[in-house]
Design a protein around this motif. Sequence first.
Motif, PDB file in Angstrom:
ATOM      1  N   LEU A 154       0.957  -1.144   0.062  1.00 53.29           N
ATOM      2  CA  LEU A 154       0.092   0.070  -0.079  1.00 53.29           C
ATOM      3  C   LEU A 154       0.850   1.214   0.040  1.00 53.29           C
ATOM      4  N   THR A 155       0.715   2.104  -0.972  1.00 51.68           N
ATOM      5  CA  THR A 155       1.907   3.161  -1.209  1.00 51.68           C
ATOM      6  C   THR A 155       1.202   4.150  -1.814  1.00 51.68           C
ATOM      7  N   GLN A 156       1.935   5.317  -2.198  1.00 48.05           N
ATOM      8  CA  GLN A 156       1.429   6.341  -2.831  1.00 48.05           C
ATOM      9  C   GLN A 156       2.604   6.803  -3.967  1.00 48.05           C
ATOM     10  N   SER A 157       2.112   7.222  -5.099  1.00 39.96           N
ATOM     11  CA  SER A 157       2.808   7.377  -6.153  1.00 39.96           C
ATOM     12  C   SER A 157       3.933   8.219  -6.111  1.00 39.96           C
ATOM     13  N   TRP A 158       4.046   9.216  -5.196  1.00 42.54           N
ATOM     14  CA  TRP A 158       5.176  10.338  -5.346  1.00 42.54           C
ATOM     15  C   TRP A 158       6.339   9.657  -4.521  1.00 42.54           C
ATOM     16  N   CYS A 159       6.047   8.420  -3.728  1.00 40.85           N
ATOM     17  CA  CYS A 159       7.480   8.261  -2.891  1.00 40.85           C
ATOM     18  C   CYS A 159       8.509   7.530  -3.731  1.00 40.85           C
ATOM     19  N   PRO A 160       9.520   8.101  -3.216  1.00 45.64           N
ATOM     20  CA  PRO A 160      10.960   7.523  -4.169  1.00 45.64           C
ATOM     21  C   PRO A 160      11.160   6.199  -3.802  1.00 45.64           C
ATOM     22  N   GLN A 161      10.976   5.882  -2.561  1.00 43.18           N
ATOM     23  CA  GLN A 161      11.121   4.305  -1.786  1.00 43.18           C
ATOM     24  C   GLN A 161      10.285   3.556  -2.524  1.00 43.18           C
ATOM     25  N   TRP A 162       9.153   3.835  -2.784  1.00 42.24           N
ATOM     26  CA  TRP A 162       8.366   2.893  -3.812  1.00 42.24           C
ATOM     27  C   TRP A 162       9.049   2.770  -5.046  1.00 42.24           C
ATOM     28  N   GLY A 163       9.414   3.789  -5.861  1.00 44.97           N
ATOM     29  CA  GLY A 163       9.937   3.675  -7.066  1.00 44.97           C
ATOM     30  C   GLY A 163      10.987   2.679  -7.123  1.00 44.97           C
ATOM     31  N   TRP A 164      11.967   2.800  -5.850  1.00 45.61           N
ATOM     32  CA  TRP A 164      12.990   1.553  -5.917  1.00 45.61           C
ATOM     33  C   TRP A 164      12.474   0.323  -5.756  1.00 45.61           C
ATOM     34  N   MET A 165      11.570  -0.026  -4.867  1.00 47.69           N
ATOM     35  CA  MET A 165      10.888  -1.156  -4.621  1.00 47.69           C
ATOM     36  C   MET A 165      10.314  -1.695  -5.693  1.00 47.69           C
ATOM     37  N   ARG A 166       9.293  -0.876  -6.286  1.00 48.43           N
ATOM     38  CA  ARG A 166       8.728  -1.294  -7.666  1.00 48.43           C
ATOM     39  C   ARG A 166       9.894  -1.935  -8.753  1.00 48.43           C
ATOM     40  N   SER A 167      10.797  -1.226  -8.884  1.00 47.53           N
ATOM     41  CA  SER A 167      11.836  -1.537  -9.901  1.00 47.53           C
ATOM     42  C   SER A 167      12.292  -3.104  -9.466  1.00 47.53           C
ATOM     43  N   TYR A 168      12.617  -3.327  -8.293  1.00 50.19           N
ATOM     44  CA  TYR A 168      13.138  -4.570  -8.117  1.00 50.19           C
ATOM     45  C   TYR A 168      11.849  -5.797  -8.011  1.00 50.19           C
ATOM     46  N   LEU A 169      10.696  -5.248  -7.608  1.00 53.55           N
ATOM     47  CA  LEU A 169       9.713  -6.121  -7.799  1.00 53.55           C
ATOM     48  C   LEU A 169       9.098  -6.545  -9.237  1.00 53.55           C
ATOM     49  N   GLU A 170       9.346  -5.539 -10.023  1.00 57.78           N
ATOM     50  CA  GLU A 170       9.058  -6.004 -11.491  1.00 57.78           C
ATOM     51  C   GLU A 170      10.114  -6.854 -12.004  1.00 57.78           C
ATOM     52  N   SER A 171      11.216  -6.805 -11.403  1.00 61.65           N
ATOM     53  CA  SER A 171      12.291  -7.573 -12.186  1.00 61.65           C
ATOM     54  C   SER A 171      12.374  -9.022 -11.663  1.00 61.65           C
ATOM     55  N   LEU A 172      11.496  -9.320 -10.520  1.00 60.65           N
ATOM     56  CA  LEU A 172      11.648 -11.025  -9.916  1.00 60.65           C
ATOM     57  C   LEU A 172      11.071 -11.667 -11.071  1.00 60.65           C
ATOM     58  N   PRO A 173      11.784 -12.762 -11.140  1.00 57.70           N
ATOM     59  CA  PRO A 173      10.988 -13.946 -12.140  1.00 57.70           C
ATOM     60  C   PRO A 173       9.925 -14.213 -11.452  1.00 57.70           C
ATOM     61  N   ARG A 174       9.184 -14.919 -12.483  1.00 55.84           N
ATOM     62  CA  ARG A 174       7.748 -15.361 -12.288  1.00 55.84           C
ATOM     63  C   ARG A 174       7.838 -16.489 -11.273  1.00 55.84           C
ATOM     64  N   ASP A 175       7.012 -16.636 -10.173  1.00 57.57           N
ATOM     65  CA  ASP A 175       7.377 -17.842  -9.464  1.00 57.57           C
ATOM     66  C   ASP A 175       5.784 -18.169  -8.659  1.00 57.57           C
ATOM     67  N   GLU A 176       5.411 -19.229  -8.982  1.00 59.72           N
ATOM     68  CA  GLU A 176       3.770 -19.705  -8.803  1.00 59.72           C
ATOM     69  C   GLU A 176       3.716 -19.578  -7.047  1.00 59.72           C
ATOM     70  N   ALA A 177       4.533 -19.731  -6.360  1.00 57.39           N
ATOM     71  CA  ALA A 177       4.679 -19.829  -4.828  1.00 57.39           C
ATOM     72  C   ALA A 177       4.533 -18.545  -4.344  1.00 57.39           C
ATOM     73  N   ARG A 178       4.455 -17.377  -4.971  1.00 56.33           N
ATOM     74  CA  ARG A 178       4.613 -16.130  -4.524  1.00 56.33           C
ATOM     75  C   ARG A 178       3.783 -15.292  -5.716  1.00 56.33           C
ATOM     76  N   GLU A 179       3.052 -14.063  -4.891  1.00 59.53           N
ATOM     77  CA  GLU A 179       2.399 -13.181  -5.671  1.00 59.53           C
ATOM     78  C   GLU A 179       2.434 -11.730  -4.895  1.00 59.53           C
ATOM     79  N   VAL A 180       2.591 -10.710  -5.595  1.00 61.54           N
ATOM     80  CA  VAL A 180       2.723  -9.523  -5.066  1.00 61.54           C
ATOM     81  C   VAL A 180       1.648  -8.573  -5.585  1.00 61.54           C
TER      82      VAL A 180
END
Length: 116
Positions: free
Chosen positions: A33-59
């Motif tokens: 749960l976040t807000q679009s302006w948050c720079p830390q969210w930008g960093w997290m989103r970047s690594y979360l989007e780069s995670l390989p697909r894994d059926e054992a997890r969902e974000v």
Amino acid sequence: MKKLGKKDCLSLIEDGEFGTGIVGAAEAVAVVLTQSWCPQWGWMRSYLESLPRDEAREVFWVEYDREDFFEPLMAFKEGVFGNDQVPYVRYYRGGKLAAESNYIDLGGFLRRLQGE
């Protein structure tokens, strides 16, 4: 990563917790749960989007400042979940809340998600 819809967020506010369709979407689930302006969210989103697909997890994620339910969700998150920081992450294992955090690096995120 999957974006939370309006129905999911309004149900959260009404029920006090995410439904089984979210917390039970995989063995390990994270909800951001976040807000679009948050720079830390930008960093997290970047690594979360780069995670390989894994059926054992969902974000799941929502930038609630861009939604018409901004005020009610922010009030709920701060009042009920007791967290006024963004990003705010809830981790579920086997459909149950296992941990919470705010901004966290990739290693810490994966450890919390995997229950370590």
